[in-house]
Design an enzyme around this catalytic site. Structure first.
Site, short mmCIF file in Angstrom:
data_model
loop_
_atom_site.label_atom_id
_atom_site.label_comp_id
_atom_site.label_asym_id
_atom_site.label_seq_id
_atom_site.Cartn_x
_atom_site.Cartn_y
_atom_site.Cartn_z
N GLY A 164 -47.67 -30.50 28.33
CA GLY A 164 -48.12 -31.87 28.16
C GLY A 164 -47.01 -32.84 27.85
N ARG A 255 -34.08 -27.39 25.96
CA ARG A 255 -34.20 -26.01 25.49
C ARG A 255 -34.20 -25.06 26.68
NH1 ARG A 255 -40.42 -25.73 23.10
NH2 ARG A 255 -41.51 -26.09 25.06
N ASP A 332 -51.25 -19.46 23.92
CA ASP A 332 -50.38 -20.29 24.76
C ASP A 332 -48.98 -20.42 24.17
OD1 ASP A 332 -52.32 -21.83 23.03
OD2 ASP A 332 -50.82 -23.38 23.34
N ASN A 333 -48.77 -19.91 22.95
CA ASN A 333 -47.46 -19.94 22.32
C ASN A 333 -46.82 -18.56 22.23
OD1 ASN A 333 -47.74 -22.71 21.85
ND2 ASN A 333 -48.68 -22.39 19.86
#
Length: 589
Positions: A164, A255, A332-333
């Site tokens: 997002g 990153r 999702d992490n």
């Protein structure tokens, strides 16, 4: 199959080594920097255009490519950038949104710049680099992508999530042959932004930059951070969810990870019934990142699952060994490569407390540090549910058995790590009790986790025998007030006698190599953030330097008080999400 063609990139196809920056088609909101052709990346040897690429002080001969991703999967056919439900694809093409105001470079990682990206650190002083890491320019040959994925958040299926506020801006293969995916975080809206603004703020960006690098030097698998920039663009956040919306400054972190695919990458496809695409994604991940698994093996998905189960257990045990709480362990992490990603409201606990929760949004303590192993099991079970449509009955049964072994794998690895933290050699049947006994004393006395183990690494056996604890060993002095401390010390010293061929000097040397003296405590990060808000990045740089050598005593760190008792104002300091109006959201997207 739908494939997106990128005519503006073809129009910018440039060969000549002497050509500088080239403007892209007006339809494209970004710029071109690379002199390499579309789809051409740096060779594993780091050479191109007839010259050595590694160590370059500029970006002119440095290349990225999105070809491996764009050519492998169907791309979202809608090119417009608006929030929507997306199906039958892995990525959407979407360009970063540059800041409107002046951008400042806060910090860079010299190790990432030189040893991963094959650039010379002096590149940080160029305007091209600043534009690149802030989303203002895109390397020719790369196509910025936003990844579609779903996930279980706080135990419930959340549906489509996705990048997002992150843009995957290309893949780089360095001189070591390592493949790295570069991603900007905080770089603007995407089709997956929901009701967010696509931005990240300085406070969360500083924390992610520092922590991902700190975890690397602690020896814990993690994504890396190359740079952080800040702007004066206004980003509005209700930090404490009390209706008090405040203006903050927008920031972007560049990153890197070998892959950003996560459990939710497979979940969204399974939930949507896109099984052919799920199979293609799995085969791609296995081929690119699991070299020990044969891509034509009929049991490859089973072997893949077994590896993820084992490595996830290892990762969470490593988190526990340094007192790290991720804060938002949603599916999702959780990386499919079992690395630490998506640093949000994380925390290194000060006083030992199994109920330590670093995230104020976690009202029920689901992701408290003592529950991370259980949450890992929950997430792996969701991964198994996503894989089941691709498994035959025999494989499903075997996969369930593999998952049942997760607990033992975690327990074994946890014991190995804490045995090493106590300097124990070999395997004694009473080691688990010795470890549990110590942790219970620490919990009762609220003893500092990091410094208790560090001071046990520095104190001599003679001092322990006499219960003569030096004044500077403040954490052990706190622990020593427990009525059962002397009993534990006696058990510990007896166990050390079983270390064959060992000496006290060897023990202390081993222990100081695995018990850090410095970790990124919340109060340290908060202090750096407060200064950074005033454009004073000195403590960001200091912490960055100190945390590169967490196991070695450093004068600058001692002067800054990084090994002292945390200040009173830091008590119960927790982190709040910086994603607007979504209390259950974390910092990762």
């Amino acid at each position: 199959m739908l494939r997106l063609r990128v005519p503006w990139a073809v129009a910018c196809f440039v060969w000549a080594c002497g050509v500088g920056c080239v403007d892209l088609d007006p339809l494209c909101p970004s710029w071109g920097l690379c002199r390499a052709p579309l789809g051409v990346n740096a060779s594993p040897l780091g050479q191109g255009c007839g010259e050595t690429w590694w160590g370059a002080a500029g970006l002119g001969a440095w290349g990225l490519s999105s070809a491996s991703l764009v050519d492998s999967f169907p791309i979202d056919p809608i090119q417009e950038n608006y929030v929507r439900s997306v199906r039958n694809c892995i990525f959407s093409v979407v360009y970063p949104t540059p800041f409107k105001s002046k951008v400042l470079l806060v910090a860079v990682s010299k190790d990432v710049i030189e040893n991963i990206l094959d650039l010379h650190i002096s590149v940080q002083g160029t305007s091209d680099f600043l534009q690149f890491v802030s989303g203002g320019k895109v390397i020719l040959g790369s196509v910025p992508l936003a990844h579609r994925y779903g996930g279980h958040q706080f135990g419930s299926w959340a549906g489509q999530l996705g990048d997002g506020r992150a843009h995957l801006i290309g893949v780089y293969t360095n001189r070591h042959g390592e493949r790295w995916e570069l991603q900007l975080k905080g770089s603007g809206k995407t089709p997956y932004s929901r009701n967010g603004d696509g931005r990240a703020v300085l406070r969360s960006s500083v924390r992610e930059f520092l922590c991902s690098e700190a975890m690397h030097y602690l020896g814990i698998p993690t994504s890396r951070a190359a740079s952080i920039v800040v702007s004066d663009d206004e980003v509005w956040r209700d930090q404490f969810y009390n209706g008090n919306i405040k203006k903050e400054r927008g920031a972007i972190v560049l990153r890197l990870a070998k892959s950003w695919f996560r459990i939710g990458s497979l979940e969204i496809l399974a939930h949507s019934g896109e099984l052919d695409l799920q199979r293609r994604l799995l085969d791609f991940i296995i081929q690119e990142h699991f070299p020990l698994i044969a891509v034509n093996d009929s049991d490859r998905y089973l072997e893949f699952f077994s590896t993820v189960v084992s490595e996830t257990a290892n990762l969470i045990a490593l988190w526990m060994s340094v007192g790290f709480a991720h804060g938002v362990c949603n599916t999702d992490n959780f990386s499919l490569l079992s690395i630490t990603i998506d640093y949000g409201p994380f925390g290194f606990m000060d006083s030992y407390d199994p109920n330590f929760v670093p995230n104020t949004s976690d009202d029920e303590g689901r992701y408290k540090i003592g529950n991370q192993a259980n949450v890992g099991l929950f997430n792996l079970n969701k991964l198994l549910q996503a894989l089941k449509p691709l498994l035959d009955p025999r494989q499903k049964q075997l996969a369930s058995q593999i998952l049942e072994g997760y607990g033992q794998r975690y327990y074994t690895r946890f014991t190995e790590l804490f045995r090493a933290k106590l300097g124990l050699l070999g395997d004694d049947e009473d080691d688990n009790y010795l470890i549990a006994f110590l942790l219970k004393l620490m919990e009762d006395r609220r003893a500092d986790f990091t410094m208790t183990f560090r001071e046990l690494s520095e104190i001599t056996e003679d001092q322990l025998k006499e219960l003569r604890i030096p004044e500077e060993f403040w954490a052990l002095q706190d622990l020593g007030k427990h009525k059962l401390f002397s009993e534990w010390v006696a058990m510990y010293l007896l166990r050390l006698e079983h270390n064959k061929g060992d000496t006290d000097i060897k023990r202390r040397r081993r222990m100081t190599a695995v018990n850090p003296r410095y970790v990124l405590r919340n109060w340290m990060a908060e202090s750096a953030v407060q200064k950074a808000n005033l454009n004073d990045f000195s403590e960001v740089h200091l912490l960055q330097q100190i945390l590169q050598n967490p196991f070695r005593r450093q004068k600058a760190a001692e002067k800054a008080g990084y090994s002292l008792r945390p200040p009173a104002w830091a008590k119960d300091l927790k982190q709040y999400t910086a994603w607007p109006h979504i209390p259950c959201e974390d910092e990762g997207h």
